[in-house]
Design a protein around this motif. Sequence first.
Motif, PDB file in Angstrom:
ATOM      1  N   ASN A 156      27.134 -19.116 -49.483  1.00 30.74           N
ATOM      2  CA  ASN A 156      26.361 -17.980 -49.969  1.00 30.74           C
ATOM      3  C   ASN A 156      27.150 -17.105 -50.933  1.00 30.74           C
ATOM      4  O   ASN A 156      26.562 -16.322 -51.674  1.00 30.74           O
ATOM      5  CB  ASN A 156      25.880 -17.139 -48.782  1.00 30.74           C
ATOM      6  N   SER A 157      28.471 -17.188 -50.918  1.00 34.58           N
ATOM      7  CA  SER A 157      29.284 -16.332 -51.779  1.00 34.58           C
ATOM      8  C   SER A 157      29.309 -16.837 -53.213  1.00 34.58           C
ATOM      9  O   SER A 157      29.830 -16.166 -54.091  1.00 34.58           O
ATOM     10  CB  SER A 157      30.715 -16.256 -51.230  1.00 34.58           C
ATOM     11  N   SER A 158      28.783 -18.003 -53.473  1.00 35.94           N
ATOM     12  CA  SER A 158      28.809 -18.552 -54.830  1.00 35.94           C
ATOM     13  C   SER A 158      27.420 -19.011 -55.243  1.00 35.94           C
ATOM     14  O   SER A 158      27.200 -20.154 -55.598  1.00 35.94           O
ATOM     15  CB  SER A 158      29.798 -19.712 -54.918  1.00 35.94           C
ATOM     16  N   THR A 159      26.478 -18.086 -55.135  1.00 38.40           N
ATOM     17  CA  THR A 159      25.102 -18.404 -55.495  1.00 38.40           C
ATOM     18  C   THR A 159      24.664 -17.577 -56.693  1.00 38.40           C
ATOM     19  O   THR A 159      25.244 -16.539 -57.019  1.00 38.40           O
ATOM     20  CB  THR A 159      24.131 -18.133 -54.329  1.00 38.40           C
TER      21      THR A 159
ATOM     22  N   GLU B  45       9.479 -21.418 -62.441  1.00 41.82           N
ATOM     23  CA  GLU B  45       8.573 -21.638 -63.552  1.00 41.82           C
ATOM     24  C   GLU B  45       7.335 -22.396 -63.081  1.00 41.82           C
ATOM     25  O   GLU B  45       7.334 -22.998 -62.009  1.00 41.82           O
ATOM     26  CB  GLU B  45       9.287 -22.437 -64.659  1.00 41.82           C
ATOM     27  N   LYS B  46       6.299 -22.365 -63.893  1.00 45.52           N
ATOM     28  CA  LYS B  46       5.072 -23.077 -63.548  1.00 45.52           C
ATOM     29  C   LYS B  46       5.367 -24.564 -63.371  1.00 45.52           C
ATOM     30  O   LYS B  46       6.034 -25.182 -64.198  1.00 45.52           O
ATOM     31  CB  LYS B  46       4.025 -22.885 -64.645  1.00 45.52           C
ATOM     32  N   GLY B  47       4.885 -25.134 -62.283  1.00 47.57           N
ATOM     33  CA  GLY B  47       5.104 -26.548 -61.994  1.00 47.57           C
ATOM     34  C   GLY B  47       6.320 -26.818 -61.138  1.00 47.57           C
ATOM     35  O   GLY B  47       6.519 -27.951 -60.692  1.00 47.57           O
ATOM     36  N   ASP B  48       7.160 -25.808 -60.910  1.00 45.74           N
ATOM     37  CA  ASP B  48       8.342 -25.992 -60.067  1.00 45.74           C
ATOM     38  C   ASP B  48       7.960 -26.189 -58.612  1.00 45.74           C
ATOM     39  O   ASP B  48       6.955 -25.634 -58.130  1.00 45.74           O
ATOM     40  CB  ASP B  48       9.275 -24.776 -60.157  1.00 45.74           C
ATOM     41  N   THR B  49       8.761 -26.957 -57.904  1.00 44.82           N
ATOM     42  CA  THR B  49       8.631 -27.128 -56.460  1.00 44.82           C
ATOM     43  C   THR B  49      10.018 -27.005 -55.843  1.00 44.82           C
ATOM     44  O   THR B  49      11.034 -27.143 -56.541  1.00 44.82           O
ATOM     45  CB  THR B  49       8.049 -28.512 -56.098  1.00 44.82           C
ATOM     46  N   LEU B  50      10.063 -26.744 -54.548  1.00 45.06           N
ATOM     47  CA  LEU B  50      11.349 -26.696 -53.855  1.00 45.06           C
ATOM     48  C   LEU B  50      12.062 -28.038 -53.990  1.00 45.06           C
ATOM     49  O   LEU B  50      13.282 -28.099 -54.160  1.00 45.06           O
ATOM     50  CB  LEU B  50      11.143 -26.346 -52.382  1.00 45.06           C
TER      51      LEU B  50
ATOM     52  N   ALA C 252      17.036 -22.994 -46.389  1.00 46.53           N
ATOM     53  CA  ALA C 252      17.913 -22.155 -45.583  1.00 46.53           C
ATOM     54  C   ALA C 252      18.536 -21.036 -46.410  1.00 46.53           C
ATOM     55  O   ALA C 252      18.639 -19.899 -45.952  1.00 46.53           O
ATOM     56  CB  ALA C 252      19.018 -23.015 -44.955  1.00 46.53           C
ATOM     57  N   LEU C 253      18.933 -21.346 -47.637  1.00 41.85           N
ATOM     58  CA  LEU C 253      19.586 -20.378 -48.509  1.00 41.85           C
ATOM     59  C   LEU C 253      18.675 -19.198 -48.819  1.00 41.85           C
ATOM     60  O   LEU C 253      19.130 -18.079 -49.036  1.00 41.85           O
ATOM     61  CB  LEU C 253      20.001 -21.078 -49.808  1.00 41.85           C
ATOM     62  N   ASN C 254      17.358 -19.437 -48.796  1.00 38.11           N
ATOM     63  CA  ASN C 254      16.395 -18.400 -49.151  1.00 38.11           C
ATOM     64  C   ASN C 254      15.598 -17.868 -47.958  1.00 38.11           C
ATOM     65  O   ASN C 254      14.597 -17.177 -48.145  1.00 38.11           O
ATOM     66  CB  ASN C 254      15.443 -18.946 -50.221  1.00 38.11           C
ATOM     67  N   ASP C 255      16.052 -18.213 -46.738  1.00 41.98           N
ATOM     68  CA  ASP C 255      15.378 -17.744 -45.519  1.00 41.98           C
ATOM     69  C   ASP C 255      13.889 -18.067 -45.538  1.00 41.98           C
ATOM     70  O   ASP C 255      13.040 -17.260 -45.132  1.00 41.98           O
ATOM     71  CB  ASP C 255      15.570 -16.228 -45.333  1.00 41.98           C
TER      72      ASP C 255
ATOM     73  N   ILE D 151      14.690 -17.178 -56.710  1.00 41.69           N
ATOM     74  CA  ILE D 151      15.243 -17.784 -55.509  1.00 41.69           C
ATOM     75  C   ILE D 151      16.722 -18.086 -55.713  1.00 41.69           C
ATOM     76  O   ILE D 151      17.169 -18.324 -56.829  1.00 41.69           O
ATOM     77  CB  ILE D 151      14.485 -19.076 -55.102  1.00 41.69           C
ATOM     78  N   LYS D 152      17.450 -18.060 -54.623  1.00 44.78           N
ATOM     79  CA  LYS D 152      18.880 -18.344 -54.673  1.00 44.78           C
ATOM     80  C   LYS D 152      19.119 -19.843 -54.867  1.00 44.78           C
ATOM     81  O   LYS D 152      18.434 -20.670 -54.264  1.00 44.78           O
ATOM     82  CB  LYS D 152      19.563 -17.902 -53.378  1.00 44.78           C
ATOM     83  N   VAL D 153      20.104 -20.139 -55.695  1.00 50.97           N
ATOM     84  CA  VAL D 153      20.533 -21.529 -55.898  1.00 50.97           C
ATOM     85  C   VAL D 153      22.055 -21.553 -55.896  1.00 50.97           C
ATOM     86  O   VAL D 153      22.698 -20.523 -56.117  1.00 50.97           O
ATOM     87  CB  VAL D 153      19.993 -22.108 -57.229  1.00 50.97           C
ATOM     88  N   PRO D 154      22.659 -22.702 -55.633  1.00 50.01           N
ATOM     89  CA  PRO D 154      24.127 -22.769 -55.635  1.00 50.01           C
ATOM     90  C   PRO D 154      24.679 -22.424 -57.009  1.00 50.01           C
ATOM     91  O   PRO D 154      24.211 -22.930 -58.020  1.00 50.01           O
ATOM     92  CB  PRO D 154      24.429 -24.224 -55.276  1.00 50.01           C
ATOM     93  N   GLY D 155      25.693 -21.543 -57.016  1.00 49.21           N
ATOM     94  CA  GLY D 155      26.309 -21.167 -58.279  1.00 49.21           C
ATOM     95  C   GLY D 155      27.755 -21.575 -58.336  1.00 49.21           C
ATOM     96  O   GLY D 155      28.490 -21.244 -59.257  1.00 49.21           O
ATOM     97  N   GLY D 156      28.202 -22.270 -57.308  1.00 45.08           N
ATOM     98  CA  GLY D 156      29.601 -22.684 -57.238  1.00 45.08           C
ATOM     99  C   GLY D 156      29.727 -23.921 -56.402  1.00 45.08           C
ATOM    100  O   GLY D 156      28.769 -24.657 -56.188  1.00 45.08           O
ATOM    101  N   GLU D 157      30.908 -24.131 -55.883  1.00 47.36           N
ATOM    102  CA  GLU D 157      31.185 -25.340 -55.104  1.00 47.36           C
ATOM    103  C   GLU D 157      30.498 -25.259 -53.761  1.00 47.36           C
ATOM    104  O   GLU D 157      30.541 -24.232 -53.083  1.00 47.36           O
ATOM    105  CB  GLU D 157      32.692 -25.490 -54.902  1.00 47.36           C
TER     106      GLU D 157
END
Length: 290
Positions: free
Chosen positions: A95-98, A104-109, A125-128, A141-147
């Motif tokens: 979570n410290s590197s997100t 966008e339209k058409g996006d899915t998890l 899980a990252l987005n509760d 929404i949160k996405v990984p921003g690091g390792e």
Amino acid sequence: MILSNKVKLSILIILFAIFGTFLYADSTYIVKKGDTLYSISRAYQITVAELRACNNLSENDVLKIDMKLKIPSADIRNAAALSTNIDPQPNSVNNSSTSYYTVEKGDTLYGISRKYGIKVAELIALNDLNNDSTIKPGQKIKVPGGEKKTEISKTTETTKPSTTTKPVSSGVKADGSVLWPLSSPVVKNINGKVSGVLLKGNDSEPVKCVREGTVMYTGVYRGFGEVIFVQSKTGLIYSYSGLESVSAKKGDYVVSGTELGKTGRGNEANIKFMVFQNGKPIDPAKAPRG
């Protein structure tokens, strides 16, 4: 014009390759009258939960004729993670590197998880979120921003080391100190993209539950034959695959020792046994029993 047998065989091989690519790769399906998510999932040998996640659908969404559905590639790890009714543990991604991604339209998890190289369960899980959540354009929404972390998050169940957890790549006879789905199988480790064990048993041998829980899924899963997912109270998914017949039904609460189905005969008298935590495999020999 009369075709030779070689030409006929070549045509059949080409047609099979084309059909197989259409049926089993990521593709699009156009909904027809009478279709349901269940019937489509069975045709493509994946789970309804995977279809929902891939198409940003909730349980209340209704299919319409001519609607286009994305068909995801089969991944038993995603299937296991999405079959649980307990929210995934929130520690599988750092979570410290997100950073934040704007939907966008058409996006899915499913699509976003593939873009960032993580499991759908990890993104949830990252987005509760929960396994039936949908997303909307403009939502951040949160996405990984690091390792990413590679360790498996902790569970409230204790996974004590077994006395027989030595590598068994060549197959060894179980000595009885670990409870397996078969009575006294030859145990062989499966390593690779999906890890677990191959259990060789007897013809038409009962396959028994090793950990009490709820049956979350039964059916043919692409590449694994007849599969049963049993979820423990703390969310671990116990996967029994390659069965010849299944006697358990979705929604059943089963206890340790309950017969789930039977093996095949001869070379088919074996099953694959895997245990997943948040879509990640853990050592089946160390997974809790009872």
